[in-house]
Design a protein around this motif. Structure first.
Motif, short mmCIF file in Angstrom:
data_model
loop_
_atom_site.label_atom_id
_atom_site.label_comp_id
_atom_site.label_asym_id
_atom_site.label_seq_id
_atom_site.Cartn_x
_atom_site.Cartn_y
_atom_site.Cartn_z
N ASP A 1 -12.32 -3.39 -18.82
CA ASP A 1 -11.37 -2.28 -18.94
C ASP A 1 -11.13 -1.62 -17.58
OD1 ASP A 1 -11.05 -2.74 -21.62
OD2 ASP A 1 -12.50 -1.22 -22.24
N PHE A 2 -12.17 -1.51 -16.77
CA PHE A 2 -11.99 -0.97 -15.42
C PHE A 2 -11.07 -1.88 -14.60
CE2 PHE A 2 -13.30 -0.64 -10.94
CZ PHE A 2 -12.99 0.69 -10.73
N LEU A 3 -11.29 -3.18 -14.71
CA LEU A 3 -10.43 -4.12 -13.97
C LEU A 3 -8.98 -4.04 -14.46
CD1 LEU A 3 -12.87 -7.17 -13.75
CD2 LEU A 3 -12.32 -5.50 -11.95
N LYS A 4 -8.78 -3.89 -15.78
CA LYS A 4 -7.43 -3.71 -16.32
C LYS A 4 -6.79 -2.44 -15.78
CE LYS A 4 -8.39 -5.30 -20.79
NZ LYS A 4 -8.46 -4.96 -22.19
N MET A 5 -7.59 -1.37 -15.69
CA MET A 5 -7.06 -0.11 -15.18
C MET A 5 -6.64 -0.27 -13.72
SD MET A 5 -8.57 3.71 -15.55
CE MET A 5 -9.61 3.75 -14.13
N TYR B 1 -2.83 0.43 -12.67
CA TYR B 1 -2.64 1.62 -11.83
C TYR B 1 -3.07 1.27 -10.41
CZ TYR B 1 -2.36 3.77 -16.40
OH TYR B 1 -2.02 4.08 -17.69
N PRO B 2 -2.17 0.73 -9.59
CA PRO B 2 -2.54 0.31 -8.23
C PRO B 2 -3.17 1.44 -7.41
CG PRO B 2 -0.33 -0.44 -8.77
CD PRO B 2 -0.78 0.45 -9.90
N GLU B 3 -2.80 2.68 -7.68
CA GLU B 3 -3.41 3.77 -6.93
C GLU B 3 -4.91 3.86 -7.17
OE1 GLU B 3 -1.49 5.71 -10.60
OE2 GLU B 3 -1.08 4.05 -9.26
N VAL B 4 -5.36 3.42 -8.35
CA VAL B 4 -6.80 3.40 -8.64
C VAL B 4 -7.47 2.33 -7.78
CG1 VAL B 4 -8.52 2.95 -10.41
CG2 VAL B 4 -6.49 4.32 -10.95
N ALA B 5 -6.86 1.16 -7.65
CA ALA B 5 -7.41 0.10 -6.81
C ALA B 5 -7.47 0.54 -5.35
CB ALA B 5 -6.59 -1.18 -6.96
N ILE B 6 -6.42 1.21 -4.89
CA ILE B 6 -6.40 1.68 -3.50
C ILE B 6 -7.48 2.74 -3.30
CG2 ILE B 6 -5.04 2.96 -1.78
CD1 ILE B 6 -2.55 1.51 -3.00
N TRP B 7 -7.62 3.65 -4.27
CA TRP B 7 -8.66 4.67 -4.14
C TRP B 7 -10.05 4.04 -4.14
CZ3 TRP B 7 -12.94 6.35 -6.64
CH2 TRP B 7 -13.49 7.55 -6.17
N ALA B 8 -10.28 3.03 -5.00
CA ALA B 8 -11.58 2.37 -5.04
C ALA B 8 -11.88 1.70 -3.70
CB ALA B 8 -11.62 1.34 -6.18
N ALA B 9 -10.87 1.06 -3.10
CA ALA B 9 -11.05 0.44 -1.79
C ALA B 9 -11.37 1.50 -0.74
CB ALA B 9 -9.80 -0.35 -1.40
N ARG C 1 -8.30 7.90 -21.39
CA ARG C 1 -9.34 7.86 -22.41
C ARG C 1 -9.40 6.53 -23.16
NH1 ARG C 1 -7.89 13.43 -22.28
NH2 ARG C 1 -9.75 14.69 -21.97
N SER C 2 -8.32 5.78 -23.16
CA SER C 2 -8.35 4.48 -23.84
C SER C 2 -9.15 3.45 -23.07
CB SER C 2 -6.93 3.97 -24.09
OG SER C 2 -6.31 3.61 -22.87
N PHE C 3 -9.42 3.71 -21.79
CA PHE C 3 -10.19 2.78 -20.97
C PHE C 3 -11.68 3.11 -20.94
CE2 PHE C 3 -5.98 2.35 -19.00
CZ PHE C 3 -5.87 0.99 -18.91
#
Length: 143
Positions: free
Chosen positions: A106-110, A114-122, A21-23
């Protein structure tokens, strides 16, 4: 080979990511609300908690051509936030929606935190490429 069990929409549930929620900010939108328009700055990413949105391209004649429909658990806008300064399509709610809005930075910071977020986005982007490729092959009669 490493298994990545988070190739699922569950990764985006607020209880799965510390400080989610902070993001982002939760917004409610009625049906037929334009979230962003083709040609606008790519400054936000949207996670659909409830509802359905349509991504569409406007032709020079003003005709809307639906590109994709997204539902609960989907994320929209991350492709342009990652690689384009402006939106290539428009996005409108098809139903009443509850949507988490992430400002670009904020999305880029997340993604960094959280590398799992980057992997999921990819993974999500790769899936969309496959879907679009299949649609093109079907349209030109190759399948």
């Amino acid at each position: 080979m490493t298994e990545y069990p988070y190739y699922s929409k569950r990764i985006w549930l607020p209880d799965k990511i510390k400080n989610f929620r902070s993001f982002a900010k939760l917004q409610e939108y009625p049906e037929k609300t334009v979230l962003f328009s083709q040609g606008e700055a790519s400054d936000r990413v949207y996670f659909i908690e409830e509802g359905t949105v349509s991504l569409y391209h406007l032709s020079d004649e003003g005709k809307a051509i639906t590109v994709m429909i997204h539902n609960k658990g989907d994320i929209v806008g991350h492709a342009c936030v990652l690689n384009s300064p402006v939106r290539e399509v428009s996005c409108e709610t098809v139903s009443t929606c509850r949507i988490w809005e992430f400002p670009r930075n904020d999305f880029l910071k997340m993604m960094e935190n959280y590398p799992e977020v980057a992997i999921w986005a990819a993974y999500d982007l790769a899936t969309r490429i496959r879907i679009i490729g299949n649609n093109v092959r079907r349209l030109v009669g190759l399948t």
